[in-house]
Design an enzyme around this catalytic site. Sequence first.
Site, mmCIF file in Angstrom:
data_model
loop_
_atom_site.group_PDB
_atom_site.id
_atom_site.type_symbol
_atom_site.label_atom_id
_atom_site.label_comp_id
_atom_site.label_asym_id
_atom_site.label_seq_id
_atom_site.Cartn_x
_atom_site.Cartn_y
_atom_site.Cartn_z
ATOM 1 N N LYS A 79 41.599 56.583 39.904
ATOM 2 C CA LYS A 79 41.133 56.068 41.179
ATOM 3 C C LYS A 79 42.153 54.947 41.718
ATOM 4 C CE LYS A 79 38.377 53.060 42.809
ATOM 5 N NZ LYS A 79 39.026 52.415 44.057
ATOM 6 N N GLY A 105 41.871 44.697 37.135
ATOM 7 C CA GLY A 105 41.268 44.211 38.244
ATOM 8 C C GLY A 105 40.762 42.779 37.934
ATOM 9 N N SER A 106 39.775 42.623 38.815
ATOM 10 C CA SER A 106 39.082 41.127 38.398
ATOM 11 C C SER A 106 38.222 40.870 37.311
ATOM 12 C CB SER A 106 38.403 40.793 39.821
ATOM 13 O OG SER A 106 36.946 41.412 39.759
ATOM 14 N N THR A 107 38.136 39.662 36.739
ATOM 15 C CA THR A 107 37.503 39.670 35.559
ATOM 16 C C THR A 107 35.965 39.817 35.924
ATOM 17 O OG1 THR A 107 38.713 37.955 34.531
ATOM 18 C CG2 THR A 107 36.492 37.921 33.982
ATOM 19 N N VAL A 114 34.739 41.922 37.810
ATOM 20 C CA VAL A 114 34.468 43.623 38.043
ATOM 21 C C VAL A 114 34.550 43.968 36.719
ATOM 22 C CG1 VAL A 114 35.210 45.880 38.929
ATOM 23 C CG2 VAL A 114 35.175 44.008 40.431
ATOM 24 N N GLY A 115 35.455 43.625 35.810
ATOM 25 C CA GLY A 115 35.710 43.865 34.377
ATOM 26 C C GLY A 115 34.389 43.765 33.412
ATOM 27 N N GLU A 137 42.112 44.900 31.731
ATOM 28 C CA GLU A 137 43.138 44.079 32.264
ATOM 29 C C GLU A 137 42.761 43.089 33.239
ATOM 30 O OE1 GLU A 137 45.947 43.496 30.380
ATOM 31 O OE2 GLU A 137 46.333 45.616 29.452
ATOM 32 N N CYS A 149 48.276 39.202 38.550
ATOM 33 C CA CYS A 149 47.240 38.683 37.410
ATOM 34 C C CYS A 149 47.916 37.437 36.588
ATOM 35 C CB CYS A 149 46.492 39.777 36.785
ATOM 36 S SG CYS A 149 47.515 41.040 35.866
ATOM 37 N N GLU A 204 41.350 31.720 39.861
ATOM 38 C CA GLU A 204 42.450 32.707 40.370
ATOM 39 C C GLU A 204 42.375 32.950 41.720
ATOM 40 O OE1 GLU A 204 42.137 36.804 38.854
ATOM 41 O OE2 GLU A 204 44.232 36.569 38.344
#
Lengths: 308, 289, 491
Positions: free
Chosen positions: C194, C246-248, C250-251, C268, C302, C399
């Site tokens: 996606k 993506g972002s931490t 969402v991770g 990542e 990132c 960030e």
Amino acid sequence: MSVHAVAKSLPLPDLARVPTVDEVGVDERVARFQTRSIKTASKLEALKLVLSMIDLTTLEGQDTPGKVRQLCQKAIHLHDSFPGLPHVAAVCVYPSMVEVAKRALQGTDINIASVATAFPSGMSSRAVKLDDTRMAVAAGANEIDMVISRGKFLAGDYRYVFDEIVAVKEACGGAHLKVILETGELGTLDRVRRASVLAMHAGADFIKTSTGKIQPAATMQVTLVMLLAIRDYYVETGRMVGMKPAGGISTAKLAIHYLVMLRETLGNAWMSPEWFRFGASSLANDVLMQIMKQTSGYYQSADYFSKD
Amino acid sequence: MASANRIPVDKTYKIYIDGKFPRTESGRYLSLLDKKEKLIANVCRSSRKDFRNAVLAARKAQAGWAKASAYLRGQILYRIAEMLEGRAEQFVAELTMQGNTRRRAEKEVATAIDRLIYYAGWADKYQQVFSSVNPVSSSHFNFSVLEPTGVVSIIAPDDSGLIGLVSNVAPAIVGGNTVVVLASEAMPLCAISFAEVLHASDVPAGVVNVLTGLRSELTEQFASHMDVNAVAYTDSDQTTACRVQTLAAENIKHVVAREAIDWSSDSSANPYLIRDTQEVKTTWHPIGS
Amino acid sequence: MATPQNKLAFDGGWDYDPAPESTDHIKLQKRYELFIGGEFVAPGKGRYFDSINPANEKKLARVADADEADVDRAVQAARKAYKGVWSRLPAKERGKYIFRIARIMQERAREFAAIESLDGGKPIRESRDVDVPLAAAHFFYYAGWADKLEYAFPGRRARPLGVAGQVIPWNFPLLMAAWKIAPALACGNTVVLKPAETTPLTALKLAEVIADAGLPPGVVNIVTGAGKTGAALVTHPDIDKVAFTGSTNVGRIIQRALAGTGKRYTLELGGKAANVIFEDAAIDQAVEGIVNGIFFNQGHVCCAGSRLLVQESVADEVIEKLKSRMETLIVGDPMDKNTDIGAINSAMQLEKIESYLKIGADEGGEMHQSSARLPSKGYWCAPTIFTNVAQSNRVVQEEIFGPVLAIQTFRTFDEALTKANNTPYGLSGGVWTDKGAKIFKMTQGLRAGVIWANTFNKFDPTSPFGGYKESGVGREGGLHGLDAYVRLGAE
């Protein structure tokens, strides 16, 4: 000797404070300049600027008065069929040819540059080098391109090299002094940077990469390192020093890359023949061809441009 | 031989934090009973504060332990094996008390000793197996090496008193991590005796910290602490797995799931267990003059 | 060095004329469907969203919005391809398919670069010289691994995981697709990818390449959509592995969502890398490194060097040189070959960056921006630095993901290392010094997965990339990037 006494009193710049240079970083920066795409009007302007910055050069053992006169003719009349072109900045010859050039360039404002100081190796005594310089100036040179003593520099005798530049500068009188580092013999960019600092502090009006007799001659890498040294020196002292890459710049495209590098390193104040020169013999014709291409739209043949 | 009249001196099982043997700060205990419901020992029911103190100790010890040479870490692991060998009989006795047959207990202790030697030998080799020099296209020297993840919390297998614990602690510490380990709830005694072996084996204080107590109380602590870099769990229990990973996400802790592994088997030991609690660090440097 | 008095001027005089990359060679459709089972198919509910050019806010194409049922179709297609074809194919044949992808991408490199810049706002110079060639190289690198996996894992047998669900960000759309797809396929997995909703186009062009390369249907499936589509993919019961960049935040959500499922995952995530400049550094190249570290790709990176730690003795000099260098950065049309800094990827991202500029200023930071004139249409942010900030400032801690650098000074090595590591992140770091021993002490001390010493923001398919701590789990690239897509067992 009085000249020597004066030189002794000048302090050496602190070479330990000169920043080190990372070769790969310099390569990357140069590659960035080379990605600049110069088009249309800005290209034409650049090409004309390049022409005006050329020190049209002949430095051969086989140079004759006839050859030098032809070169001067070319300097004045780059391509008369295309009006409005600038003339080159200077003609650059050996000391023995200065008189010939002076006569040939009478009535123009083209400068007469002469190499001096036992060019190209510089392997002679201080006295001979100073005489060489004075002779060229006396004959009418208003720009002197000296070589530094690379052997002394590599041996670490910075004081010798420094004093010699100071002495030659004095011998130049009113003539502008360009100091040739002969970067191809210095070996590393760190040394190029230190030699630049040494030359500027000793009074160089210009610093110049090469004699043209040693490979590699001018590269964008060494030129960038020298430009950065000029930048730092200017920021520190307020004195502008000129830059002259010489040897190996034979295409308009490459010359424009140099201009990009100059503009983005020192800014627009340096973008004139007063502060930047190309030492070159065959660059002018390629630039002319490009100018014709820009205006006519057709790619050009070398047969239509004078070879002197 | 004890004389018939002599009353034996029973051992107090304490916990092991920062190279010391405190009692749990909570003052609570768990009674460990044998099959006949007879008290074997009271063990500490460690609290979240004990865990916190253990993590502090582990964090404090981590940089120094990671900096110790691979050779030294190997020798220290070997030393642990030597000391365990010398006290083998005590461990066999404890395992027997906790319900193992003598034969099984002897085998478990022997395997544990061998396992320590196995990992001791890896100390200065796993880096060579798992590192790489990477042929990048630009003028750079580029290499990747392993570095310890940091502080690792380990929930040791419940179904063995010694071998499961040793099999999970050894690969973590040989790689320069420091650990806080929760002993088997069913068989906690060997874990504390093992701590005594560690204590006598030049293992710096804080490198291994051993707690006893209830999984139901401590699992969440092991998984959620923000200064723990990786959490390993070793029982195939869906609820635990889910809870551990959910809480681990709080600081993107690495979750090492080691479920349904027969730790008594030699094949359960391999350098990939060391790699589980390692980070790969890649370094670039220009090649120029 | 005293604060320099004599400044250089970069305005006026000779300047560069526009040098736009031509777009006559690119083929963009008005509407893009989902790529499922080797075909472009309409989304079940018939919903589409716009992908716009952030440099002028014009619509580029309508793109299908996949819902749960669409995602399910894609996963089924991937499962079928995995069972029926891909896992049975001899490894060397698998590799040859992947090589083909690399070659076709190289052939169409110019088109990919142009679309990447149109869709995402990044300068054409970067798309052309970085994103696209690296993406092709990534496929080429992993293609060769397909039949050599037994050499990658000594003593173990590597088996594929099955179906991988992959969710990628908008900062390097094509390159991230390559990072995800290439190793997955090489190891024998099939994928559902996606792309990010603001930058779906090059992934869809990649679908064309995959079709042209003749990959069996369903081996690669591409579903477009926003966060909901991603969530449907990540939580789909029939995927075996999740790969997310993506972002931490969402991770974290993904790691939680996968709890108890036994699914493998690699993450990542974010970063707040320190770029540490010692007084003995090659200062001018270090300044270039700072620029490259934070202004590359508008700072939408990132691993950006978003914190500068500079030794006090050279701080004034470095900051002056940096400000001077910032004046020569050309901000503007991403399609102009001379543009250094393109458009901010989306209105939302610009809003976030601007909110940080305000926070930085409100917290007492001294803000300096280059004098670049920004276009009126589109989303833009001039290169920005903050001085007079400390570890406690939010612009130092958080960030920003934009061209915003926070500058602090330090006195000693230990202070630099402590500050550099004083962050929950651990993705990357930079160190600049001429002293070899110091480089190694610093590179060993930094708690981060990628360390650039005397350079910054370099990438290569052979070089593992990934973070420590809250910057993620796992590595992508190189030998170590294979781990993410295999199950290791006894030989």
